[in-house]
Design an enzyme around this catalytic site. Structure first.
Site, PDB file in Angstrom:
ATOM      1  N   ALA A   7      19.064 -31.092  45.446  1.00 36.48           N
ATOM      2  CA  ALA A   7      18.595 -31.919  44.326  1.00 36.48           C
ATOM      3  C   ALA A   7      17.207 -31.506  43.889  1.00 36.48           C
ATOM      4  O   ALA A   7      16.346 -31.218  44.714  1.00 36.48           O
ATOM      5  CB  ALA A   7      18.580 -33.392  44.734  1.00 36.48           C
ATOM      6  N   CYS A   8      17.012 -31.451  42.560  1.00 31.64           N
ATOM      7  CA  CYS A   8      15.661 -31.235  42.045  1.00 31.64           C
ATOM      8  C   CYS A   8      15.504 -31.940  40.717  1.00 31.64           C
ATOM      9  O   CYS A   8      16.374 -32.694  40.296  1.00 31.64           O
ATOM     10  CB  CYS A   8      15.329 -29.753  41.932  1.00 31.64           C
ATOM     11  SG  CYS A   8      16.026 -28.918  40.512  1.00 31.64           S
ATOM     12  N   GLY A   9      14.407 -31.701  40.049  1.00 30.48           N
ATOM     13  CA  GLY A   9      14.103 -32.413  38.813  1.00 30.48           C
ATOM     14  C   GLY A   9      15.106 -32.165  37.695  1.00 30.48           C
ATOM     15  O   GLY A   9      15.396 -33.044  36.896  1.00 30.48           O
ATOM     16  N   THR A  14      14.544 -25.462  40.196  1.00 36.51           N
ATOM     17  CA  THR A  14      14.215 -25.110  41.573  1.00 36.51           C
ATOM     18  C   THR A  14      15.440 -25.170  42.478  1.00 36.51           C
ATOM     19  O   THR A  14      15.501 -24.464  43.477  1.00 36.51           O
ATOM     20  CB  THR A  14      13.105 -26.029  42.126  1.00 36.51           C
ATOM     21  OG1 THR A  14      13.553 -27.369  42.047  1.00 36.51           O
ATOM     22  CG2 THR A  14      11.835 -25.879  41.326  1.00 36.51           C
ATOM     23  N   VAL A  40      17.812 -35.321  40.260  1.00 39.71           N
ATOM     24  CA  VAL A  40      17.586 -36.597  40.928  1.00 39.71           C
ATOM     25  C   VAL A  40      17.931 -37.790  40.051  1.00 39.71           C
ATOM     26  O   VAL A  40      18.318 -38.836  40.564  1.00 39.71           O
ATOM     27  CB  VAL A  40      16.140 -36.738  41.452  1.00 39.71           C
ATOM     28  CG1 VAL A  40      15.957 -35.941  42.711  1.00 39.71           C
ATOM     29  CG2 VAL A  40      15.131 -36.374  40.404  1.00 39.71           C
TER      30      VAL A  40
END
Lengths: 92, 458
Positions: A7-9, A14, A40
């Site tokens: 999970a990332c922004g 990333t 997220v």
């Protein structure tokens, strides 16, 4: 088969880098796992069906499975330690 | 010579980029097979993005046009979002040079002590490529475009150094800074705004709980649901409902196509990202060896700050606010779509400045979004031109394209605006950028080093 969620922004930027490294490491260690990516903002209902989350940013409190901090994959500092941690979580 | 240039232009970015990436990867010591795969993947990502932009503008274009005719709501500039903007940026000539030029600027600035940030987040060099490409198009000069990109890099590094202490305190990232083209420029306006808020008694202590907001409005963060709902709303406004059979077919079709575009566009960019990984790793290794240890801040993607509950809460509330602003603000012509999901990047570095206070962050965010919409409107013709130059032909004559990120970015906007004045504008930019970097170094970074040193001796 274990399921890992990265999970990332954005669910792209990333997490693509982290997913690449996690997949390669799991393969090298003979652990069969499905690796998915998400952002997220999609996690507010939790992450049902996943054994582990590797996140480069905070995840909501609703997530119930173990969460590993993926920042070292981006900075390059402490990568081996995180990889060990991930393997530990997926072995049992 | 001209024949070669026109041949390369006609081949298009989807064909040319694979060759460039293949060569880069070989130079950085990758195996031929891996280099070939990376090259092909970047071409594939390009083709994919082109397909989805086509889907998006074909689905939304006519409805937006009809909406303009029915209600006088002229929102005919389609927001194709950062995935398309990044691809457009990397597809240009400036884009091909952005990574080596950006890295060179960074290494020189580190060497002469003008920055403390080593930006290893090479993917996000697309931001400097984007402003550089726009400057190159408006001035018809590659040199000016590359110069603009280099100056953009100088400013971003200075902003990263400046905000690093605030970011570290709030998010707890050790020695990490965020030289991110989208997020960092908004810091510049958040600092004085917060100073103003401090003087307004009511605002000082008004608070809201981020977790509750995330629970209640969380669905606004899901691109698929958001896309479908927006599709229905735009469809109803555009097509009306006087012919239930025909209109419902058109409206529901728009809803599923818009949801599909918002879901698929980022996936296509993930292909581009994957292609860039070997190059990015190789270049990172090279520069990291030169600057070992803890002497530098590691510059990363501001995506790492997005998960903070306050950032998510503010961004969710800004989704309906931005849509309302788009209708209300006189002069705005951008229909916010794909970048509604990118709002967290616009606010994530301002939230620490507002000390995590939701109300302040929301007011700050609203002002930022209003400015962003107007800048994106102004940049639309240029973005549409650059998109066409890399083969994204989907923009029909009726509709233009733009994006909130970075088409509406204040710093990118400023660079392009000054860039139009050709060498005079670029010279002004260069002087201001270097003076700004020097100011940050002497006023912020040097003091910070001193503070670190005393902390260690105590």
């Amino acid at each position: 088969m274990k399921k890992v969620l990265i999970a990332c922004g954005t669910g792209i930027a990333t997490s693509t880098v982290v997913a690449d490294k996690v997949k390669k490491h799991l393969q090298a260690n003979g652990i069969e796992a499905k690796v998915d990516q998400t952002k997220v903002a999609e996690l507010h209902r939790g992450a049902k069906g996943y054994d582990l989350i590797v996140a480069t940013t905070n995840v909501p409190k609703t997530v119930e499975c173990p969460v590993v901090n993926g920042l070292p994959f981006l900075t390059g500092v402490g990568v081996d330690k995180v990889l060990d941690e991930i393997v530990q979580h997926l072995k049992d | 010579m001209e024949a070669i240039t026109s041949y390369i232009t006609d081949l298009g970015a989807a064909v040319v980029l694979p060759f460039i990436i293949f060569v880069f990867a070989m130079v950085l010591g990758q195996k031929a097979g891996d280099a070939l795969r990376a090259g092909l993947l970047i071409g594939i990502g390009f083709v994919g993005i082109n397909l989805v932009i086509g889907l998006l503008s074909n689905a939304v274009g006519p409805a937006a046009q009809a909406m303009a005719e029915n209600f006088g709501i002229d929102l005919t500039v389609v927001d194709v979002g950062w995935p398309a903007s990044a691809a457009i940026a990397f597809g240009t000539q400036v884009g091909a040079l952005a990574i080596p030029v950006g890295l060179a600027v960074n290494v020189i600035m580190l060497a002469i002590g003008l920055t403390r940030t080593l930006d290893i987040d090479l993917w996000n060099y697309w931001h400097i490529a984007f402003s550089g490409a726009l400057v190159a198009v408006v001035t018809d000069s590659l040199a000016l475009g590359v110069a603009a990109a280099a100056i953009h890099m100088v400013i971003l590094l200075a902003m990263a150094d400046w905000s690093q202490p605030l970011i570290e305190d709030y998010y707890g990232f050790d020695n990490i800074s965020l030289p991110h083209g989208t997020s960092a420029p908004y810091v510049l306006f958040a600092i004085p705004l917060n100073g103003l808020f401090e003087r307004i008694p009511g605002l000082r202590d008004w608070k809201a709980d981020p977790d509750t907001i995330q629970q209640r409005f969380g669905v606004l963060g899901e691109s698929t649901v958001l896309g479908a709902v927006l599709g229905i709303v735009i469809g109803l406004l555009g097509y009306g409902f006087d012919d239930p059979r025909g209109d419902s077919i058109a409206i529901l079709g728009l809803a599923i196509n818009l949801a599909a575009a918002m879901y698929l566009l980022p996936k296509m960019v993930a292909i581009l990202m994957e292609a860039l990984i070997p190059i990015s790793e190789g270049a990172q290794e090279m520069v990291r060896r030169r600057f070992p240890g803890r002497s530098v801040y590691i510059g990363l993607d501001s995506a790492i700050a997005i998960g903070s509950p306050a950032v998510i809460a503010v961004s969710l509330l800004l989704v309906p606010i931005t849509l309302a602003l788009a209708v209300i603000i006189p002069g705005n012509r951008v229909l916010p779509l794909v970048d509604l999901a990118t709002i967290p990047f616009i606010v994530c570095m301002t939230v620490p400045i507002f000390k995590g206070n939701l109300i302040r962050s929301l007011i700050g965010g609203t002002i930022a979004m209003a400015a962003t919409l107007l800048i994106a409107t102004a940049m639309a013709p240029m973005v549409t031109d650059v998109a066409a130059s890399v083969g994204f032909e989907a923009a029909t004559e009726a509709a233009q394209i733009s994006s909130l990120v970075d088409g509406g970015n204040p710093l990118s906007g400023l660079i392009v605006w000054l860039g139009r004045m050709e060498w005079v504008g670029i010279a002004i930019l260069a002087v201001v950028a270097i003076a700004f970097a020097y100011l940050i170094k002497t006023r912020v970074t040097s003091k910070r080093e001193f503070a670190d040193a005393t902390a260690e001796t105590n």
